[in-house]
Scaffold this active site. Structure first.
Site, PDB file in Angstrom:
ATOM      1  N   SER A 203     -36.311 -20.517  21.516  1.00 38.03           N
ATOM      2  CA  SER A 203     -35.295 -19.879  20.685  1.00 38.03           C
ATOM      3  C   SER A 203     -35.149 -18.383  20.922  1.00 38.03           C
ATOM      4  O   SER A 203     -34.069 -17.827  20.715  1.00 38.03           O
ATOM      5  CB  SER A 203     -35.583 -20.141  19.208  1.00 38.03           C
ATOM      6  N   HIS A 231     -33.017 -26.206  19.053  1.00 41.95           N
ATOM      7  CA  HIS A 231     -31.972 -25.404  19.696  1.00 41.95           C
ATOM      8  C   HIS A 231     -31.321 -26.140  20.865  1.00 41.95           C
ATOM      9  O   HIS A 231     -30.891 -25.513  21.846  1.00 41.95           O
ATOM     10  CB  HIS A 231     -32.540 -24.062  20.141  1.00 41.95           C
ATOM     11  N   LYS A 262     -29.131 -26.435  12.113  1.00 42.52           N
ATOM     12  CA  LYS A 262     -28.484 -25.569  13.107  1.00 42.52           C
ATOM     13  C   LYS A 262     -27.135 -26.171  13.500  1.00 42.52           C
ATOM     14  O   LYS A 262     -26.153 -26.011  12.790  1.00 42.52           O
ATOM     15  CB  LYS A 262     -29.434 -25.339  14.283  1.00 42.52           C
TER      16      LYS A 262
END
Length: 416
Positions: A203, A231, A262
């Protein structure tokens, strides 16, 4: 009228401070002073609007272009996501007031778990309040004193903390260094189970774990392979299935942990997906699962709808891919060093912590919301501004951000 005061509760100003508490305040004041002096103080900016490309921030009189959210697909305020959450709120309520095994499981939870497993082409999935909890729940339950876990040194803090909780042999290998990983695998020889643990995408740096090489070594030494896809899920790889798809090795990873917080709606919630027996075991032994309230119905419904959107169209992840390439190309041409690979995490490397914070403040003045990252979030001497691209950004948004970077970079002697 202050109801607490009238019922005999003292006001905050009337609490008596013990000697131990006074000492605590003194110690912490000194530590806080050191953080400020080092230029690594992290100020929380207060957003007064929905999460999105254009946001309102307390103290600013204009809308800001947001380039630092994990909102990779722009789904945090997508009309379909909001509608799904509203309908679930009306039908199922605000929350369950219970853990899953008592009376906290609704049909929505089972539907989302099935959809996650289908999305990743796995046998089953289990939901947690967050991906942090998924990482804590997995290692503590699975890894015994007979086992070994071998972890990349730059793995996410949740992985590091999760591994700390387990009783197995704990080994670290140098970041993406396969020679060092092999040494650690040899060191774990004789253990009942060996698990190689890595972020799919890291990340802070936007670089990608070398999954094919890790798989080769794992097979050689009889080890399981785990990746955290926080991610990557939803936007990385040809159809958004993540890092293993990026390397054309779908199904080769043994255990996947990821998040809903996310790309998949941006609320909260994490999960583990993999073999059915593993998921069943975690339902029996995963402490964050057994002792945390079930995910709220609106969050679950938002996750379901996010996956529906992803599984029906490639438009969003194709758009974020194009935006990423455009930003990286423009910034490189301007003379900036942008770390990582072709991923929407785009760390603009500056080195000095104070410079990164000053640069971010000046970007805010230009209407661009970005944040300076410094120690302890990243190693000392590697401060940066981490820019994150979204499918919701337009080409004009990106060009405006690059222009601001160039202007401020010239002012601060970062670029010519």
């Amino acid at each position: 009228m202050n109801i607490f005061h009238t019922k005999g509760w003292p006001l905050a100003s009337q609490w008596r401070h013990t000697h131990a508490q006074s000492h605590l305040r003194q110690v912490l004041a000194q530590e806080l002073c050191k953080i400020r002096e080092a230029g690594t103080w992290k100020e929380e900016r207060v957003i007064t609007s929905m999460q999105g490309v254009d946001i309102n921030v307390q103290g600013s009189h204009k809308k800001l272009l947001n380039f630092c959210a994990n909102n990779y697909l722009g789904l945090s305020s997508h009309p379909r996501i909001i509608k799904a959450a509203e309908e679930a709120l009306r039908k199922y309520g605000a929350g369950l007031s219970s853990v899953r095994f008592i009376c906290g499981t609704q049909n929505l939870h089972k539907e989302l778990e099935q959809k996650i497993a289908k999305f990743h082409n796995r046998e089953d999935a289990i939901l947690y309040p967050s991906c942090f909890d998924a990482n804590a729940g997995l290692f503590e339950a699975l890894i015994t004193k007979e086992d070994a876990v071998i972890s990349d040194e730059l793995n996410h803090a949740s992985i590091i903390d999760g591994i700390r909780l387990c009783k197995g042999k704990k080994l670290r290998y140098k970041h993406r260094d396969m020679t060092d990983l092999e040494l650690r695998l040899r060191e774990a020889d004789g253990c009942r189970m060996k698990v190689v643990v890595t972020d799919g995408v890291f990340s802070m740096d936007g670089n990608v774990a070398p999954l094919p090489d890790i798989r080769k070594l794992a097979d050689k030494y009889g080890a399981l392979m785990f990746i955290d896809e926080a991610h990557a899920t939803g936007f990385f790889g040809n159809t958004g299935r993540g890092t293993e798809e990026f390397f054309n090795m779908t199904g080769r990873v043994d255990i996947i942990n990821s998040t809903l917080g996310k790309a998949l709606g941006g609320a909260s919630g994490g999960y583990t997906t993999g073999p059915a027996e593993l998921v069943q075991f975690l339902r029996q032994r995963g402490r964050p699962y057994l002792f945390s309230n079930a995910l709220p119905p609106p969050v679950v419904a938002a996750g379901i709808e996010a996956l529906n959107i992803l599984m029906s169209s490639s438009e969003l992840f194709e758009r974020v891919r194009a935006n990423t390439s455009h930003f990286r190309q423009k910034m490189s041409q301007a003379g900036f060093t942008v770390a990582g690979e072709n991923h929407p995490i785009c760390p603009v490397m500056l080195g000095d912590a104070r410079l990164a914070n000053v640069f971010a403040d000046k970007m805010l003045e230009k209407g661009i919301y970005v944040i300076g990252f410094s120690y302890p979030v990243v190693p000392e001497g590697k401060a940066r501004i981490r820019v994150q691209l979204s499918a919701a950004h337009s080409k004009e948004d990106i060009d405006k951000a690059v222009s601001a970077f160039v202007e401020i970079g010239q002012q601060l002697n970062v670029v010519d």
